[in-house]
Structures are given as structure tokens and as C-alpha cells.
Enzyme design. Structure first.
Site, PDB file in Angstrom:
ATOM      1  N   ARG A   1       0.805  -1.227   0.000  1.00  0.00           N
ATOM      2  CA  ARG A   1       0.000   0.000   0.000  1.00  0.00           C
ATOM      3  C   ARG A   1       0.837   1.277   0.000  1.00  0.00           C
ATOM      4  O   ARG A   1       0.338   2.340   0.357  1.00  0.00           O
ATOM      5  CB  ARG A   1      -0.990   0.008   1.165  1.00  0.00           C
TER       6      ARG A   1
ATOM      7  N   LYS B   1       3.024  11.393 -10.548  1.00  0.00           N
ATOM      8  CA  LYS B   1       2.129  10.609 -11.405  1.00  0.00           C
ATOM      9  C   LYS B   1       2.823   9.302 -11.760  1.00  0.00           C
ATOM     10  O   LYS B   1       3.935   9.307 -12.299  1.00  0.00           O
ATOM     11  CB  LYS B   1       1.797  11.365 -12.689  1.00  0.00           C
TER      12      LYS B   1
ATOM     13  N   GLU C   1       8.851  18.579 -24.266  1.00  0.00           N
ATOM     14  CA  GLU C   1       8.281  18.856 -22.952  1.00  0.00           C
ATOM     15  C   GLU C   1       8.841  20.157 -22.377  1.00  0.00           C
ATOM     16  O   GLU C   1       8.154  20.864 -21.635  1.00  0.00           O
ATOM     17  CB  GLU C   1       8.547  17.693 -21.990  1.00  0.00           C
TER      18      GLU C   1
ATOM     19  N   LYS D   1       6.812  23.277 -12.749  1.00  0.00           N
ATOM     20  CA  LYS D   1       5.974  22.132 -12.408  1.00  0.00           C
ATOM     21  C   LYS D   1       5.782  22.025 -10.903  1.00  0.00           C
ATOM     22  O   LYS D   1       4.685  21.694 -10.430  1.00  0.00           O
ATOM     23  CB  LYS D   1       6.565  20.837 -12.964  1.00  0.00           C
TER      24      LYS D   1
ATOM     25  N   GLU E   1      -4.479  16.825  -9.785  1.00  0.00           N
ATOM     26  CA  GLU E   1      -4.990  17.230 -11.096  1.00  0.00           C
ATOM     27  C   GLU E   1      -6.489  17.464 -11.095  1.00  0.00           C
ATOM     28  O   GLU E   1      -7.234  16.955 -11.935  1.00  0.00           O
ATOM     29  CB  GLU E   1      -4.621  16.177 -12.151  1.00  0.00           C
TER      30      GLU E   1
ATOM     31  N   ARG F   1      -3.398  21.713 -12.658  1.00  0.00           N
ATOM     32  CA  ARG F   1      -2.418  20.739 -13.147  1.00  0.00           C
ATOM     33  C   ARG F   1      -2.793  20.169 -14.509  1.00  0.00           C
ATOM     34  O   ARG F   1      -1.929  19.662 -15.240  1.00  0.00           O
ATOM     35  CB  ARG F   1      -2.231  19.617 -12.118  1.00  0.00           C
TER      36      ARG F   1
ATOM     37  N   ASN G   1      -0.980  19.103 -19.375  1.00  0.00           N
ATOM     38  CA  ASN G   1      -1.308  18.150 -20.441  1.00  0.00           C
ATOM     39  C   ASN G   1      -1.468  18.823 -21.798  1.00  0.00           C
ATOM     40  O   ASN G   1      -2.041  18.217 -22.714  1.00  0.00           O
ATOM     41  CB  ASN G   1      -2.581  17.388 -20.082  1.00  0.00           C
TER      42      ASN G   1
ATOM     43  N   HIS H   1      -1.185  16.723 -24.877  1.00  0.00           N
ATOM     44  CA  HIS H   1      -1.150  15.316 -24.511  1.00  0.00           C
ATOM     45  C   HIS H   1      -2.387  14.539 -24.936  1.00  0.00           C
ATOM     46  O   HIS H   1      -2.281  13.335 -25.207  1.00  0.00           O
ATOM     47  CB  HIS H   1      -0.927  15.178 -23.004  1.00  0.00           C
TER      48      HIS H   1
ATOM     49  N   HIS I   1      -1.349  11.443 -26.864  1.00  0.00           N
ATOM     50  CA  HIS I   1      -1.613  10.094 -26.363  1.00  0.00           C
ATOM     51  C   HIS I   1      -2.445   9.292 -27.358  1.00  0.00           C
ATOM     52  O   HIS I   1      -2.238   8.080 -27.514  1.00  0.00           O
ATOM     53  CB  HIS I   1      -2.341  10.169 -25.023  1.00  0.00           C
TER      54      HIS I   1
ATOM     55  N   HIS J   1       7.083   9.521 -27.012  1.00  0.00           N
ATOM     56  CA  HIS J   1       6.108  10.342 -26.290  1.00  0.00           C
ATOM     57  C   HIS J   1       6.309  11.829 -26.559  1.00  0.00           C
ATOM     58  O   HIS J   1       5.353  12.549 -26.881  1.00  0.00           O
ATOM     59  CB  HIS J   1       6.211  10.064 -24.787  1.00  0.00           C
TER      60      HIS J   1
END
Length: 359
Positions: free
Chosen positions: A121, A143, A185, A227, A237, A241, A245, A248, A252, A265
């Protein structure tokens, strides 16, 4: 020797530090201090391991260290690989004092972080990014995820690292294509919220491609500062936040439709940013010259700015509907008002998106 930099990520009472400098992986005492427990698992890939794994293992010689070397590539960021890492941790007899170290790029960092989030956990993990993309983006912010055939990063968790060590010397061995992908990026941070930084990048595009150490270190630090501020204000997010993206959702979709075996990417994000900028202009939300300026900078950095051949607009739109920002099947896109002014937009018609995808 370039000046070393530090950026703190503050999350209420929690905080961790990003260390940026040359030669950090050669400092055994620093690495050892990051593993307070008796067990350590170093996750890396077959491209990175020959260069850096031995020195990390040597620094941790006092600990019970296991390493796990993945084949390289986005296609390895899967639930099956995640299961293998769980099996390795179990075989080690790893307790809750284990530290998982991610030595590599975004794929390794995402997978290692997700494993650390799930083992018992949640256990400690440390990011040791070796790509520019990981240093400026994926290693920072907590993330973690794996991909499914249906979409990128659909299975994951928010799990912050205990520290990030960005050794700029590792960029010396980074393939040219990977460097350029990371620069996408870097450009993103200027495009979404810092017009001055965007102009700074335009003035230093050639220096970045030439890997001038001070210029790279400054770019990395500025991206991390940007960031860190956003993550501190919106860790999971829920609002601001999402701006990170930019490009993205389109990117993606391209990666997924190509089966994670086409564009890198960062390359897909470059195309995605151009599409988002063009869509913003088509909708009358942003000036066309800004979209052209973005595409020109990305092209100077050797990045693609057009959708690869063979990808149909309808198929890409279907992929976009599985984006994590979508709400009840309705697309939520990160667009902009121009350079440095990104925004989240909920009400874009399919017809407008398809027109940009088909242009």
C-alpha cells in the site's frame, strides 16, 4: 563544473527536493542516504543499465540490493511488467522499509513509481532520471502509471518520490532522438504558462541541441520550478495541473493508435501541441501567428509537427475519448489563448476536432 541547482516540491507538510547537477550519480554517500531501510530495488532498462547500474549498485553495497532490467520502450509499460516487479519485491522479502529506485526515463519512472505505490500500500521510491523528458516532467509530481492497449496511463496512482536526482551528465549518452523528444516537454512549459521562457528557448534552440551544459541545466531547473509550483497547488490534477497536459490528449491518441511503437512520447506531444494551437486558432481563441511560432520552434528542434501517415481522424477521436480528463464521455481539452496562456476547454464540438485532425 556547472552550478548545481535545487528545487523543492512542497505539498503541505510533505516536501521533497529535486537535485540538478553534474556527477550526482557518482556521489555514493548521497545515494546511500536516500535508502534508509535495508532493502533496495533498482528498476532500469537495457539501454541505461550498461552505463549507470553498476555505480548505483556499488553505492548501495551496504544494503540488500536487487536490480530488475526491463527491455526499453513504451510498449514495456504494462500490467504484465508491473506484475513482474511485484514478484521481484516478494522474492526479495521486501518489507515496508524498501526503497524502489527508478534509474531511467519516463517508462521506468512511471512503472517503478506505480510498483512503489502498490507494494504494501505504498513504499518509498526515488527518481534517478536519465532522460531529458524524465528530468523536466515525468520524474516530478508523483504521477505513476502503466498503459493499456486502449490508452496510455489508464492504470496508475499519485505517489510522490522521496527525492529526484537529475544527473545532467547522463544526457551525454542520451540518443539524439531522445534528446529532441525531451525538448518538446521543455517547450511545453513556455507554451502553457511562460511566454518569457518560450522566447528564451527560441534564442537558445541551437545551444540546447548542442547539449551546452549550462543551458540544459537552466532549462531543466526552470521547468522543474514551474511544475513544482503547479503540483503544490493541485497535486491530484483537479484543476490547474491539467494545463501540464497541453498537447497530450492529441499526443496520447497518436501513441495509442500506433500501438506504442511509432512516435516517441515527446514527439507525439510536439504534434499534439501544434494541433491544440491550430484548434485554438480555428475556434478564434488564439492568434494564428502564435501557432506558427510554436510549430517553427518545434521544427527547429527537429521535432515532428504533423500527424503520421495512416492515422484516421475518427480513430484518433475515439482514442481521445478515453483521455483521463474526459468527463462522462465529453472531451476536455487543454487549448490556449496564445503563447504562455493555456486553458482547459470543455465545449469543443467533434466537428472542429475532426477538421484539425483531417487538415
Amino acid at each position: 563544473m556547472i552550478e548545481r541547482r535545487q528545487v523543492d516540491v512542497a505539498l503541505g507538510a510533505r516536501r521533497y527536493r529535486i537535485h540538478i547537477g553534474r556527477g550526482l550519480l557518482d556521489e555514493a554517500a548521497r545515494l546511500l542516504a536516500l535508502v534508509p531501510g535495508r532493502h533496495a530495488l533498482v528498476l532500469t532498462d537495457a539501454n541505461v543499465a550498461p552505463h549507470y547500474l553498476a555505480r548505483v549498485q556499488a553505492a548501495l553495497v551496504e544494503k540488500q540490493v536487487q536490480s530488475w532490467v526491463l527491455p526499453p520502450g513504451e510498449q514495456e509499460k504494462t500490467l504484465a511488467r508491473f506484475g513482474e516487479v511485484m514478484t521481484v519485491l516478494a522474492g526479495m522479502g521486501a518489507s515496508r522499509d524498501v526503497t524502489v529506485l527508478a534509474l531511467g526515463g519516463g517508462v521506468v519512472g512511471d512503472l517503478a513509481g506505480f510498483a512503489a505505490a502498490c507494494w504494501m500500500r505504498g513504499v518509498r521510491f526515488v527518481q534517478l532520471p536519465t532522460t531529458l523528458l524524465a528530468m523536466v516532467d515525468s520524474a516530478v509530481g508523483g504521477k505513476t502509471a502503466v498503459d493499456l492497449p486502449e490508452g496510455k496511463n489508464l492504470v496508475g496512482a499519485f505517489h510522490q518520490p522521496a527525492a529526484v536526482l537529475a544527473d545532467v551528465a547522463t544526457l551525454d549518452t542520451l540518443p539524439e532522438r531522445e534528446l529532441r523528444a525531451g525538448l518538446a516537454e521543455v517547450v511545453k512549459y513556455g507554451a502553457l504558462g511562460d511566454a518569457g521562457f518560450f522566447a528564451w528557448l527560441e534564442d537558445r534552440a541551437e545551444a540546447l541541441l548542442a547539449r551546452e551544459p549550462e543551458v540544459l541545466a537552466e532549462a531543466i531547473a526552470r521547468c522543474c520550478e514551474h511544475k513544482a509550483g503547479i503540483v503544490a497547488r493541485d497535486e491530484t490534477e483537479q484543476g490547474e495541473r491539467m494545463l501540464l497536459n497541453l498537447g497530450h490528449t492529441f499526443g496520447h491518441a497518436i501513441e495509442t493508435e500506433q500501438g506504442y511503437g511509432g512516435l516517441l512520447h515527446g514527439e507525439a506531444v510536439a504534434v499534439g501541441m501544434v494541433l491544440a494551437a491550430r484548434l485554438s486558432s480555428e475556434l478564434g481563441r488564439a492568434p494564428w501567428p502564435d501557432a506558427a511560432r510554436l510549430a517553427a520552434l518545434l521544427e527547429r528542434l527537429g521535432l515532428p509537427v504533423a500527424i503520421p501517415a495512416g492515422l484516421g481522424p475518427q480513430a484518433l477521436l475515439a482514442r481521445m475519448r478515453l483521455d483521463k480528463k474526459a468527463v462522462s464521455g465529453a472531451l476536455r481539452l487543454v487549448l490556449w489563448r496564445g503563447i504562455g496562456q493555456a486553458e482547459v476547454v470543455d465545449d469543443v464540438a467533434d466537428e472542429a476536432i475532426l477538421a484539425v485532425l483531417d487538415a
